[in-house]
Design a protein around this motif. Structure first.
Motif, short mmCIF file in Angstrom:
data_model
loop_
_atom_site.label_atom_id
_atom_site.label_comp_id
_atom_site.label_asym_id
_atom_site.label_seq_id
_atom_site.Cartn_x
_atom_site.Cartn_y
_atom_site.Cartn_z
N GLU A 1 14.14 -4.27 -7.24
CA GLU A 1 12.75 -4.72 -7.35
C GLU A 1 12.38 -5.51 -6.10
O GLU A 1 13.15 -6.35 -5.63
N PHE A 2 11.18 -5.25 -5.59
CA PHE A 2 10.70 -5.85 -4.35
C PHE A 2 9.37 -6.55 -4.57
O PHE A 2 8.76 -6.41 -5.63
N ASP A 3 8.92 -7.28 -3.56
CA ASP A 3 7.66 -8.01 -3.68
C ASP A 3 6.46 -7.08 -3.80
O ASP A 3 5.49 -7.39 -4.50
N ASP A 4 6.52 -5.94 -3.10
CA ASP A 4 5.38 -5.03 -3.12
C ASP A 4 5.83 -3.62 -2.76
O ASP A 4 7.01 -3.37 -2.49
N PHE A 5 4.88 -2.71 -2.76
CA PHE A 5 5.14 -1.30 -2.49
C PHE A 5 5.71 -1.09 -1.08
O PHE A 5 6.65 -0.32 -0.89
N ASP B 1 7.49 -3.09 0.80
CA ASP B 1 8.89 -3.49 0.85
C ASP B 1 9.79 -2.46 0.17
O ASP B 1 10.89 -2.17 0.63
N ALA B 2 9.30 -1.90 -0.93
CA ALA B 2 10.07 -0.87 -1.63
C ALA B 2 10.26 0.36 -0.75
O ALA B 2 11.36 0.92 -0.66
N ILE C 1 10.47 5.99 -7.32
CA ILE C 1 9.71 4.84 -6.84
C ILE C 1 8.55 4.59 -7.80
O ILE C 1 7.75 5.49 -8.06
N TYR D 1 5.85 1.71 -7.77
CA TYR D 1 5.22 0.59 -7.08
C TYR D 1 6.26 -0.26 -6.36
O TYR D 1 6.65 0.06 -5.25
N ASN D 2 6.73 -1.35 -6.96
CA ASN D 2 7.67 -2.24 -6.27
C ASN D 2 9.10 -2.08 -6.79
O ASN D 2 9.97 -2.86 -6.44
N LYS D 3 9.34 -1.06 -7.60
CA LYS D 3 10.68 -0.82 -8.15
C LYS D 3 11.20 0.53 -7.65
O LYS D 3 10.48 1.52 -7.64
N GLU E 1 20.60 -4.61 0.69
CA GLU E 1 19.80 -5.61 -0.01
C GLU E 1 20.11 -7.02 0.47
O GLU E 1 19.30 -7.92 0.33
#
Length: 94
Positions: free
Chosen positions: A32-36, A38-39, A61, A63-65, A93
């Motif tokens: 999980e990331f802060d936003d799309f 970053d993902a 994918i 969104y942010n996962k 990571e």
């Protein structure tokens, strides 16, 4: 080509990648990331490692996962290739 890892050895192998889960004939992990953006940056880094290893995960994918699923499809299960790839992905990571 790598041989399938025996069922009796899988539990010990999973200890080396504790964030991953054993699901049927594959190992999976969701990041999980802060936003799309970053993902997607992470997926790009995974793609580079996968190309180097010549072993590619299934990538989902949302969104942010990012969910990765790894197995050796040609063998119908898990091999050393899968665990090596998972360990390398884990270093991305950090």
């Amino acid at each position: 080509m790598a041989d399938l890892i025996k069922q009796s050895e899988l539990k010990d192998r999973m200890k080396k990648i504790p964030e991953w889960e054993l699901e049927k004939n594959q190992i999976e992990r969701t990041f999980e990331f802060d936003d799309f953006v970053d993902a997607i940056d992470f997926v790009d880094r995974v793609a580079e490692v996968a190309e180097e290893e010549e072993h590619h995960p299934d990538i989902d994918i949302r969104y942010n996962k990012v969910r990765l699923a790894v197995s050796t499809h040609s063998k119908g299960g898990l091999t050393e290739l899968d665990f090596n790839l998972a360990e390398r992905i884990d270093t991305l990571e950090e």
